[in-house]
Design a protein around this motif. Structure first.
Motif, PDB file in Angstrom:
ATOM      1  N   SER A  94      -0.911 -19.718 -13.020  1.00  0.00           N
ATOM      2  CA  SER A  94      -0.382 -20.967 -13.584  1.00  0.00           C
ATOM      3  C   SER A  94      -1.499 -21.779 -14.215  1.00  0.00           C
ATOM      4  O   SER A  94      -1.285 -22.450 -15.234  1.00  0.00           O
ATOM      5  CB  SER A  94       0.342 -21.782 -12.515  1.00  0.00           C
ATOM      6  OG  SER A  94      -0.556 -22.284 -11.564  1.00  0.00           O
ATOM      7  N   GLN A  95      -2.701 -21.724 -13.649  1.00  0.00           N
ATOM      8  CA  GLN A  95      -3.826 -22.411 -14.273  1.00  0.00           C
ATOM      9  C   GLN A  95      -4.183 -21.765 -15.606  1.00  0.00           C
ATOM     10  O   GLN A  95      -4.522 -22.453 -16.563  1.00  0.00           O
ATOM     11  CB  GLN A  95      -5.040 -22.401 -13.351  1.00  0.00           C
ATOM     12  CG  GLN A  95      -4.924 -23.368 -12.200  1.00  0.00           C
ATOM     13  CD  GLN A  95      -6.161 -23.337 -11.319  1.00  0.00           C
ATOM     14  OE1 GLN A  95      -6.838 -22.320 -11.220  1.00  0.00           O
ATOM     15  NE2 GLN A  95      -6.437 -24.449 -10.683  1.00  0.00           N
ATOM     16  N   ALA A  96      -4.112 -20.451 -15.681  1.00  0.00           N
ATOM     17  CA  ALA A  96      -4.385 -19.760 -16.947  1.00  0.00           C
ATOM     18  C   ALA A  96      -3.346 -20.144 -17.997  1.00  0.00           C
ATOM     19  O   ALA A  96      -3.689 -20.373 -19.166  1.00  0.00           O
ATOM     20  CB  ALA A  96      -4.406 -18.256 -16.734  1.00  0.00           C
ATOM     21  N   ALA A  97      -2.074 -20.217 -17.605  1.00  0.00           N
ATOM     22  CA  ALA A  97      -1.027 -20.628 -18.545  1.00  0.00           C
ATOM     23  C   ALA A  97      -1.255 -22.063 -19.008  1.00  0.00           C
ATOM     24  O   ALA A  97      -1.059 -22.379 -20.188  1.00  0.00           O
ATOM     25  CB  ALA A  97       0.350 -20.483 -17.895  1.00  0.00           C
ATOM     26  N   SER A  98      -1.698 -22.925 -18.105  1.00  0.00           N
ATOM     27  CA  SER A  98      -2.009 -24.300 -18.496  1.00  0.00           C
ATOM     28  C   SER A  98      -3.200 -24.347 -19.437  1.00  0.00           C
ATOM     29  O   SER A  98      -3.220 -25.136 -20.385  1.00  0.00           O
ATOM     30  CB  SER A  98      -2.315 -25.156 -17.261  1.00  0.00           C
ATOM     31  OG  SER A  98      -1.185 -25.299 -16.477  1.00  0.00           O
ATOM     32  N   GLY A  99      -4.193 -23.522 -19.189  1.00  0.00           N
ATOM     33  CA  GLY A  99      -5.348 -23.458 -20.078  1.00  0.00           C
ATOM     34  C   GLY A  99      -4.966 -23.001 -21.479  1.00  0.00           C
ATOM     35  O   GLY A  99      -5.421 -23.562 -22.478  1.00  0.00           O
ATOM     36  N   ALA A 109       4.663 -21.577 -29.476  1.00  0.00           N
ATOM     37  CA  ALA A 109       3.785 -20.825 -28.565  1.00  0.00           C
ATOM     38  C   ALA A 109       3.313 -21.723 -27.424  1.00  0.00           C
ATOM     39  O   ALA A 109       3.257 -21.285 -26.264  1.00  0.00           O
ATOM     40  CB  ALA A 109       2.597 -20.268 -29.334  1.00  0.00           C
ATOM     41  N   GLY A 110       2.986 -22.974 -27.723  1.00  0.00           N
ATOM     42  CA  GLY A 110       2.571 -23.913 -26.674  1.00  0.00           C
ATOM     43  C   GLY A 110       3.700 -24.223 -25.707  1.00  0.00           C
ATOM     44  O   GLY A 110       3.480 -24.365 -24.503  1.00  0.00           O
ATOM     45  N   LEU A 111       4.914 -24.322 -26.222  1.00  0.00           N
ATOM     46  CA  LEU A 111       6.068 -24.571 -25.355  1.00  0.00           C
ATOM     47  C   LEU A 111       6.292 -23.400 -24.410  1.00  0.00           C
ATOM     48  O   LEU A 111       6.583 -23.593 -23.220  1.00  0.00           O
ATOM     49  CB  LEU A 111       7.313 -24.838 -26.199  1.00  0.00           C
ATOM     50  CG  LEU A 111       8.571 -25.187 -25.426  1.00  0.00           C
ATOM     51  CD1 LEU A 111       8.404 -26.551 -24.754  1.00  0.00           C
ATOM     52  CD2 LEU A 111       9.774 -25.208 -26.341  1.00  0.00           C
ATOM     53  N   ILE A 112       6.120 -22.188 -24.910  1.00  0.00           N
ATOM     54  CA  ILE A 112       6.278 -21.004 -24.058  1.00  0.00           C
ATOM     55  C   ILE A 112       5.202 -20.984 -22.972  1.00  0.00           C
ATOM     56  O   ILE A 112       5.494 -20.720 -21.798  1.00  0.00           O
ATOM     57  CB  ILE A 112       6.253 -19.721 -24.909  1.00  0.00           C
ATOM     58  CG1 ILE A 112       7.524 -19.636 -25.749  1.00  0.00           C
ATOM     59  CG2 ILE A 112       6.100 -18.478 -24.050  1.00  0.00           C
ATOM     60  CD1 ILE A 112       7.499 -18.565 -26.808  1.00  0.00           C
ATOM     61  N   ALA A 113       3.957 -21.281 -23.347  1.00  0.00           N
ATOM     62  CA  ALA A 113       2.868 -21.307 -22.358  1.00  0.00           C
ATOM     63  C   ALA A 113       3.101 -22.396 -21.325  1.00  0.00           C
ATOM     64  O   ALA A 113       2.850 -22.200 -20.130  1.00  0.00           O
ATOM     65  CB  ALA A 113       1.527 -21.508 -23.054  1.00  0.00           C
ATOM     66  N   THR A 114       3.620 -23.536 -21.763  1.00  0.00           N
ATOM     67  CA  THR A 114       3.905 -24.626 -20.830  1.00  0.00           C
ATOM     68  C   THR A 114       5.053 -24.254 -19.898  1.00  0.00           C
ATOM     69  O   THR A 114       5.018 -24.560 -18.707  1.00  0.00           O
ATOM     70  CB  THR A 114       4.236 -25.907 -21.611  1.00  0.00           C
ATOM     71  OG1 THR A 114       3.131 -26.215 -22.456  1.00  0.00           O
ATOM     72  CG2 THR A 114       4.497 -27.070 -20.694  1.00  0.00           C
ATOM     73  N   GLY A 115       6.065 -23.594 -20.436  1.00  0.00           N
ATOM     74  CA  GLY A 115       7.169 -23.121 -19.597  1.00  0.00           C
ATOM     75  C   GLY A 115       6.699 -22.108 -18.562  1.00  0.00           C
ATOM     76  O   GLY A 115       7.161 -22.117 -17.417  1.00  0.00           O
ATOM     77  N   LEU A 116       5.773 -21.253 -18.949  1.00  0.00           N
ATOM     78  CA  LEU A 116       5.201 -20.296 -17.991  1.00  0.00           C
ATOM     79  C   LEU A 116       4.428 -21.023 -16.890  1.00  0.00           C
ATOM     80  O   LEU A 116       4.483 -20.626 -15.732  1.00  0.00           O
ATOM     81  CB  LEU A 116       4.283 -19.316 -18.704  1.00  0.00           C
ATOM     82  CG  LEU A 116       4.957 -18.163 -19.431  1.00  0.00           C
ATOM     83  CD1 LEU A 116       3.929 -17.343 -20.188  1.00  0.00           C
ATOM     84  CD2 LEU A 116       5.714 -17.294 -18.449  1.00  0.00           C
ATOM     85  N   SER A 120      -2.007 -23.297 -22.784  1.00  0.00           N
ATOM     86  CA  SER A 120      -1.237 -24.399 -23.352  1.00  0.00           C
ATOM     87  C   SER A 120      -2.164 -25.493 -23.875  1.00  0.00           C
ATOM     88  O   SER A 120      -1.909 -26.067 -24.938  1.00  0.00           O
ATOM     89  CB  SER A 120      -0.298 -24.965 -22.284  1.00  0.00           C
ATOM     90  OG  SER A 120       0.381 -26.090 -22.776  1.00  0.00           O
ATOM     91  N   GLY A 121      -3.250 -25.764 -23.162  1.00  0.00           N
ATOM     92  CA  GLY A 121      -4.210 -26.768 -23.619  1.00  0.00           C
ATOM     93  C   GLY A 121      -4.888 -26.371 -24.913  1.00  0.00           C
ATOM     94  O   GLY A 121      -5.060 -27.198 -25.815  1.00  0.00           O
ATOM     95  N   VAL A 122      -5.271 -25.118 -25.031  1.00  0.00           N
ATOM     96  CA  VAL A 122      -5.915 -24.642 -26.266  1.00  0.00           C
ATOM     97  C   VAL A 122      -4.933 -24.727 -27.431  1.00  0.00           C
ATOM     98  O   VAL A 122      -5.291 -25.170 -28.536  1.00  0.00           O
ATOM     99  CB  VAL A 122      -6.440 -23.201 -26.073  1.00  0.00           C
ATOM    100  CG1 VAL A 122      -6.860 -22.592 -27.393  1.00  0.00           C
ATOM    101  CG2 VAL A 122      -7.589 -23.193 -25.082  1.00  0.00           C
ATOM    102  N   ILE A 123      -3.707 -24.331 -27.209  1.00  0.00           N
ATOM    103  CA  ILE A 123      -2.690 -24.393 -28.266  1.00  0.00           C
ATOM    104  C   ILE A 123      -2.436 -25.845 -28.656  1.00  0.00           C
ATOM    105  O   ILE A 123      -2.256 -26.160 -29.842  1.00  0.00           O
ATOM    106  CB  ILE A 123      -1.401 -23.675 -27.815  1.00  0.00           C
ATOM    107  CG1 ILE A 123      -1.654 -22.174 -27.735  1.00  0.00           C
ATOM    108  CG2 ILE A 123      -0.249 -23.975 -28.759  1.00  0.00           C
ATOM    109  CD1 ILE A 123      -0.536 -21.388 -27.112  1.00  0.00           C
ATOM    110  N   THR A 124      -2.447 -26.738 -27.682  1.00  0.00           N
ATOM    111  CA  THR A 124      -2.240 -28.158 -27.969  1.00  0.00           C
ATOM    112  C   THR A 124      -3.371 -28.710 -28.831  1.00  0.00           C
ATOM    113  O   THR A 124      -3.129 -29.493 -29.754  1.00  0.00           O
ATOM    114  CB  THR A 124      -2.128 -28.955 -26.662  1.00  0.00           C
ATOM    115  OG1 THR A 124      -1.085 -28.382 -25.869  1.00  0.00           O
ATOM    116  CG2 THR A 124      -1.810 -30.402 -26.919  1.00  0.00           C
ATOM    117  N   VAL A 125      -4.599 -28.308 -28.546  1.00  0.00           N
ATOM    118  CA  VAL A 125      -5.734 -28.744 -29.369  1.00  0.00           C
ATOM    119  C   VAL A 125      -5.562 -28.252 -30.802  1.00  0.00           C
ATOM    120  O   VAL A 125      -5.798 -28.996 -31.764  1.00  0.00           O
ATOM    121  CB  VAL A 125      -7.067 -28.267 -28.763  1.00  0.00           C
ATOM    122  CG1 VAL A 125      -8.214 -28.451 -29.729  1.00  0.00           C
ATOM    123  CG2 VAL A 125      -7.354 -29.003 -27.470  1.00  0.00           C
TER     124      VAL A 125
END
Length: 181
Positions: free
Chosen positions: A92-97, A75-82, A99-104
């Protein structure tokens, strides 16, 4: 159509160059996010647990022992790809956010799997530690992307540019009053 004088052309050129710089920063940091996310996924292929069963040494990979973390990583990889695919802006900032939550969540899961029950005949492997370290670098890349792509100021509107040009023209007019020397 007449060509703009250089003093009126300069704000337009600066705005274009600032947009180009923002796009380059976005792409660079999003690519760094994607590469660290892929590196984090590779750590799921490392041995996470070691056990002795029937006299045999058994190493289990992270993808076998922690399928929930594998799904979290996907899921984090998909968000990062987005974040890489989307243009610079709020999406793109929302997708990065995200991705950050998923990474945590991923790093927290790695932290929990690092400690095994002391009563079992299973010992931790190097996988969770490497996953935490590379997951933290993924989190740092995500934070850098969010900081680099934040909106700095509202871009000038055509009306604001016209008002600035009018002020500049008024300030350049020669004064009709005589000044004492």
């Amino acid at each position: 159509m007449t060509a703009l004088p250089p003093d009126e052309e300069l704000p337009l050129k600066l705005a274009g160059l600032e947009r180009e710089l923002a796009v380059r920063q976005h792409r660079w940091f999003a690519l760094a996010m994607l590469l660290t996310a892929i590196g984090t996924g590779v750590t799921l292929l490392l041995p996470w647990t070691y056990s002795r069963r029937l006299g045999l040494s058994v190493w289990q990979l992270g993808i076998e022992t922690q399928p929930a973390l594998a799904l979290t990583w996907a899921a984090g990889l998909i968000a990062t790809g987005l974040a890489l695919a989307l243009p610079v802006g709020l999406t793109s900032q929302a997708a990065s956010g995200v991705s950050g939550v998923i990474t945590v969540v991923f790093v927290a899961g790695c932290w929990q799997t690092r400690d095994l029950s002391p009563l079992s005949d299973t010992w931790p492997g190097p996988g969770p530690t490497f996953a935490m370290i590379i997951g933290l670098s993924w989190l740092l890349a995500t934070a850098a992307h969010l900081l680099a792509t934040r909106t700095h100021a509202v871009p000038p509107t055509p009306e604001a540019l016209e008002a600035a040009q009018t002020r500049l023209r008024r300030s350049r007019r020669p004064s009709t009053r005589s000044h004492p020397r």
